[in-house]
Design an enzyme around this catalytic site. Structure first.
Site, PDB file in Angstrom:
ATOM      1  N   LYS A 113       0.833  -1.273  -0.212  1.00 36.57           N
ATOM      2  CA  LYS A 113       0.055   0.061   0.157  1.00 36.57           C
ATOM      3  C   LYS A 113       0.882   1.325  -0.009  1.00 36.57           C
ATOM      4  O   LYS A 113       0.759   2.317  -0.538  1.00 36.57           O
ATOM      5  CB  LYS A 113      -1.005   0.150   1.084  1.00 36.57           C
ATOM      6  CG  LYS A 113      -1.994  -0.816   1.188  1.00 36.57           C
ATOM      7  CD  LYS A 113      -2.976  -0.994   2.416  1.00 36.57           C
ATOM      8  CE  LYS A 113      -4.081  -2.087   2.150  1.00 36.57           C
ATOM      9  NZ  LYS A 113      -4.580  -2.362   3.444  1.00 36.57           N
ATOM     10  N   LYS A 193      -6.857 -10.549 -10.699  1.00 39.20           N
ATOM     11  CA  LYS A 193      -8.112 -11.235 -10.092  1.00 39.20           C
ATOM     12  C   LYS A 193      -9.186 -10.278 -10.189  1.00 39.20           C
ATOM     13  O   LYS A 193      -8.834  -8.926 -10.656  1.00 39.20           O
ATOM     14  CB  LYS A 193      -7.619 -11.115  -8.417  1.00 39.20           C
ATOM     15  CG  LYS A 193      -7.345  -9.766  -7.649  1.00 39.20           C
ATOM     16  CD  LYS A 193      -7.286  -9.783  -6.294  1.00 39.20           C
ATOM     17  CE  LYS A 193      -7.345  -8.476  -5.788  1.00 39.20           C
ATOM     18  NZ  LYS A 193      -7.071  -8.480  -4.130  1.00 39.20           N
ATOM     19  N   LYS A 196     -12.839  -4.442  -8.068  1.00 40.38           N
ATOM     20  CA  LYS A 196     -13.119  -3.097  -8.510  1.00 40.38           C
ATOM     21  C   LYS A 196     -12.530  -2.315  -9.197  1.00 40.38           C
ATOM     22  O   LYS A 196     -12.662  -1.558 -10.369  1.00 40.38           O
ATOM     23  CB  LYS A 196     -14.179  -2.637  -7.175  1.00 40.38           C
ATOM     24  CG  LYS A 196     -15.677  -2.335  -7.830  1.00 40.38           C
ATOM     25  CD  LYS A 196     -16.362  -1.760  -6.575  1.00 40.38           C
ATOM     26  CE  LYS A 196     -17.802  -1.906  -6.596  1.00 40.38           C
ATOM     27  NZ  LYS A 196     -18.416  -1.751  -5.312  1.00 40.38           N
TER      28      LYS A 196
END
Ligand code: TRP
Length: 327
Positions: A113, A193, A196
């Site tokens: 992240k 994968k 969204k």
């Protein structure tokens, strides 16, 4: 008796991968007689990543509507929003004092992240797993359904429980993961994968026209260029989805047609789209109805938070006692 807790990010309604991968399992577990289940919509976690505040309420409503539409029974499990139970943050602070800093900085998700949002490497990204441990330990959960990407976080939660117990006396069970052999559904690109943020999903509330269009554009076997080339249903993305969403006879027909080059990918996709539309129809209908009545959602989440708080207060009473806080 097992106590189960799981958390889900409020990123709006979910897609067919979430449904097959996690949500269906939650629904099943919540229906088991000797399982007490807590399902937490983790908005406090969500704010560690860049997000739009004005969109948050609706994301929570959509997620909650989809969960209920998927069959999660709010009378058999507590479905609630994390920020409505302030004990989560309270316990997180306390647990931070028994969490080794070195372990936090070694978490692979923290590193990922940080790379993804180099302009916003906030301390919340680092302490994210402590809040997750607090989510779990606050309910003295014994089992935690998680995907592979959360295994490291759960390991840390176990260590945090161990350290707290070692320092202050037995307080928390060490939570065990529940790994499900749930399928990993790839995105419509057939490569990454389903997610969204990658724009390769089919939402459970997707409208029929959009489903037809998206499936028509889905990835197919690159080695099958012409309809007359025999295909490989075992490795074909569209054939794979038939397994989950089409009735057995339709699936068999298209697998066979692919193998023997008697049915083309376009036929297979058309049939798959219709199967998906049928499969999702009841969930879609129910979710749209719920979204149109946000006051019902509000009541459900308020009741869930009430149940959660009762358990949370009890744990915090014990924790305060163990810590020797002035009373
Ligand atoms: N970090 C989890 C995820 O991104 C969500 C989560 C938050 C969670 N708290 C949890 C999962 C507690 C299991 C238990 O998927």
């Amino acid at each position: 008796m097992e106590t189960v807790l799981s958390g889900i990010q409020p990123s709006g309604g979910f897609h067919i991968g979430n449904y097959l991968g996690a949500v269906q399992n939650w629904v099943r577990m919540a229906a088991l007689p000797d399982y007490r289940c807590y399902f937490c919509i983790v908005d406090l976690h969500a704010i560690t990543q860049n997000y739009e505040p004005s969109a948050m309420p609706n994301r929570v409503v959509e997620l909650c509507a989809d969960l209920l539409a998927a069959g999660l029974d709010p009378n058999r499990s507590a479905l609630f929003v994390q920020s409505q139970v302030p004990e989560h943050t309270e316990l997180a602070w306390i647990l931070a004092t028994v969490t080794p800093y070195g372990e936090l900085s070694r978490m692979t998700q923290f590193k990922d992240k940080s790379e993804r949002q180099p302009e916003n490497i906030n301390a919340g990204l680092l302490t994210y797993p402590i809040l997750m441990a607090a989510d779990i330990l606050l309910y003295r959960a014994t089992r935690v359904p998680v995907g592979m990407d959360q295994v490291q976080h759960l390991e840390l939660a176990r260590e945090i429980a161990r350290r707290f117990n070692g320092r202050f006396g037995d307080t928390f069970p060490e939570p065990l993961p529940i790994h499900t052999q749930a399928p990993k559904i790839l995105g419509l690109d057939g490569k990454q994968k389903m997610s969204k943020s990658l724009g390769n999903t089919i939402e459970v509330t997707e409208n029929p026209e959009a489903i037809r269009k998206k499936i028509a554009g889905a990835y197919t076997d690159e080695t099958r260029l012409r309809k007359t080339d025999p295909g490989h249903p075992e490795s074909c993305y569209v054939c794979g989805l038939h397994n989950y969403f089409s009735p057995p006879d339709v699936t068999a027909r298209h697998h066979e047609g692919c193998r023997t080059a008697t049915l083309g990918c376009v036929d297979s996709k058309r049939a798959l789209a219709e199967s998906l539309i049928q499969y999702l129809a009841p969930m879609r209908e129910r979710s749209l109805e719920l979204r149109a009545h946000p006051e019902q959602i509000r009541e459900t989440l308020a009741a869930g938070a009430e149940t959660a708080r009762r358990a949370a207060r009890e744990t915090m009473g014990l924790v305060r006692e163990r810590l020797g806080f002035y009373r």
